[in-house]
Enzyme design. Structure first.
Site, short mmCIF file in Angstrom:
data_model
loop_
_atom_site.label_atom_id
_atom_site.label_comp_id
_atom_site.label_asym_id
_atom_site.label_seq_id
_atom_site.Cartn_x
_atom_site.Cartn_y
_atom_site.Cartn_z
N HIS A 195 0.81 -1.21 0.00
CA HIS A 195 0.00 0.00 0.00
C HIS A 195 0.84 1.27 0.00
O HIS A 195 0.31 2.36 -0.20
CB HIS A 195 -0.93 0.00 1.22
CG HIS A 195 -2.00 -1.04 1.14
ND1 HIS A 195 -3.31 -0.77 0.83
CD2 HIS A 195 -1.94 -2.39 1.34
CE1 HIS A 195 -4.02 -1.88 0.84
NE2 HIS A 195 -3.22 -2.89 1.14
N ASP A 249 3.75 9.30 -1.32
CA ASP A 249 2.61 8.49 -0.88
C ASP A 249 2.33 7.41 -1.91
O ASP A 249 2.42 7.66 -3.12
CB ASP A 249 1.36 9.37 -0.72
CG ASP A 249 0.46 8.90 0.40
OD1 ASP A 249 0.50 7.70 0.74
OD2 ASP A 249 -0.30 9.73 0.95
#
Length: 458
Positions: free
Chosen positions: A158, A366
């Protein structure tokens, strides 16, 4: 259809009303597993002190079995707070300066993964599909393979995956790469992460890419792909529409007093670029005096990993910075920055997204960033807000209607804020429509279906 077993560091067990806790990973997996049934196994979040944890606690909810295990306090400190969050997390976010290596923490990381494998083993049936999630559990498949399991095992990361020169600063990078090579399918958020992995594999001859996305390493053939995680787009949009009537959202609307609202929502983490963002907002107000007293910036930042010193220090730094800016440019009747250091319920959060003229999502790095997607999904189609998004978030590869910024460039981000606040309605609608159509087509169900279809394929 074979059962699905999901393994993640933490498990989101529904509350008495059947709702999972808010959060990108928790919400996505809850939606995915609820459709198929099976097992979700992971850490309970509790410590058993210095004694061996009790056996797995099994809880049934509909067609899902939740299997929770405690960890010892030593495991929590060394595996979770230590190696996972003070080595892997900073390395994967390109922060070599914050990585703190310790041999006992590294050993604990592999030991706890072995512990997870042994706890999971009695639950696994021969035709089960196993889906492991995130950086805490990279070695899990290797441990299961050593125990003789032949099941199809997939892994989804993730967070970002770094290039070779960054990863190889980690003393156990070969063991980490060997662990990833034990899966049948590796999922990354973007093609850039996949390319970085392939580069790491080939740099020192650890493996080869036989054809695009097909690898051989450490005696195992496996696949890799980009599977950008989505949200429950249509449901969240409906959620936001209903949230307008929520009492707290109504109070927030009244308290803004006709001012434009800019919203930022992040865990308290050094990867999120919060301090740079506050600087950019201050620069925006300073450079655009016409917006003085006409804009409110709401930053919602729940505490995160407060037991890790870097996070505790950041909590103080962000609060002090927000206070400094308020003192410098605020007035008796205008507090420019509202800084909330706690969690907000999803109904209220959805309503606040919808109120905001600008969604400010500017991480320094991110993997994806689901806040950006939630902000877009929450907008009023007739009067949508503008997304200002870091080009270093995985979401920037998908949300083409956002205003992309370099979060290290304070002036550039300030200029994007000015552009977003002043953007004409028709341009806002056009930008939003393209992003919303993409999110509706590529929601969390499609993400899950695509990954599992590929994992089942021999």
């Amino acid at each position: 259809m074979s059962r699905l077993i999901i393994v993640s560091n933490r498990v989101s067990v529904p509350d008495n009303q059947g709702a999972a806790a808010a959060g990108g990973l928790a919400v996505a997996l809850q939606a995915a597993l609820a459709e198929r049934g099976g097992v979700w196994m992971g850490w309970s979040g509790k410590s058993s002190g210095d004694i061996e944890p009790e056996p797995l606690v099994l809880t049934e909810d509909g067609n899902i079995t939740y299997a929770l295990t405690d960890l010892t306090q030593t495991d929590v400190e060394e595996y979770y707070q230590g190696f996972a969050n003070r080595v892997l997390w900073p390395i994967c976010h390109y922060r070599l300066d914050l990585a703190e290596y310790g041999r006992k923490e590294m050993a604990s990381y592999f030991r706890v993964n072995r512990f997870f494998a042994h706890r999971l083993a009695p639950l696994v049936e021969p035709d089960d599909i196993i889906w492991v999630h995130d950086y805490h559990l990279i070695p899990l498949a290797a441990e299961l393979r050593q125990m003789g399991f032949k099941n199809r095992i997939g892994f989804f990361l993730h967070i970002p995956w770094p290039p070779a020169d960054v990863l190889f600063t980690m003393p156990v990078h070969e063991e980490i790469m060997r662990g990833l090579s034990s899966y049948d399918l590796l999922g990354f958020q973007t093609k850039y992460d996949l390319e970085n992995f392939a580069g790491c594999l080939k740099r020192e001859g650890m493996g080869v890419e036989n054809s695009p996305g097909h690898f051989s390493a450490h005696g195992h053939n496996f696949r890799g792909g980009a599977y950008s995680i989505g949200i429950e787009t249509a449901a969240f949009a409906a959620f936001a529409r209903k949230a307008a009537a929520h009492s707290m959202v109504r109070k927030a609307r009244q308290s803004v007093e006709g001012r434009d609202l800019i919203i930022g929502v992040d865990r308290l983490d050094y990867s999120k670029g919060i301090t740079q963002r506050i600087d950019a907002f201050e620069r925006f107000i300073t450079n655009n005096p016409a917006h003085h007293r006409r804009v409110t910036y709401l930053q919602i930042t729940p505490k995160s990993r407060s037991e890790v010193p870097e996070y505790e220090a950041m909590q103080h730094a962000v609060a002090e910075q927000a206070g400094r800016v308020n003192g410098a440019i605020g007035t008796v009747d205008w507090v420019p920055i509202r800084y909330i250091n706690r969690s907000i319920s999803r109904p209220v959060l959805a309503g606040l997204y919808r109120l905001a003229k600008v969604g400010l999502v500017t991480p320094l790095r991110d993997g994806m960033n689901l806040v950006a997607k939630e902000y877009v999904a929450a907008q009023d189609p007739d009067d949508p807000g503008v997304l200002v998004l870091s080009r270093f978030a995985g979401a920037a590869r998908e949300l083409k209607g956002a205003l992309l910024v370099n979060p290290y460039d304070v002036d550039g981000t300030a200029n994007a804020l000015a552009r977003g606040i002043n953007m004409p309605l028709e341009e806002r609608r056009e930008r939003w429509r393209g992003m919303m159509d993409h999110l509706l087509e590529n929601d969390v169900s499609r993400w899950c279906d695509t990954f599992l279809t590929d994992l089942r394929a021999e």
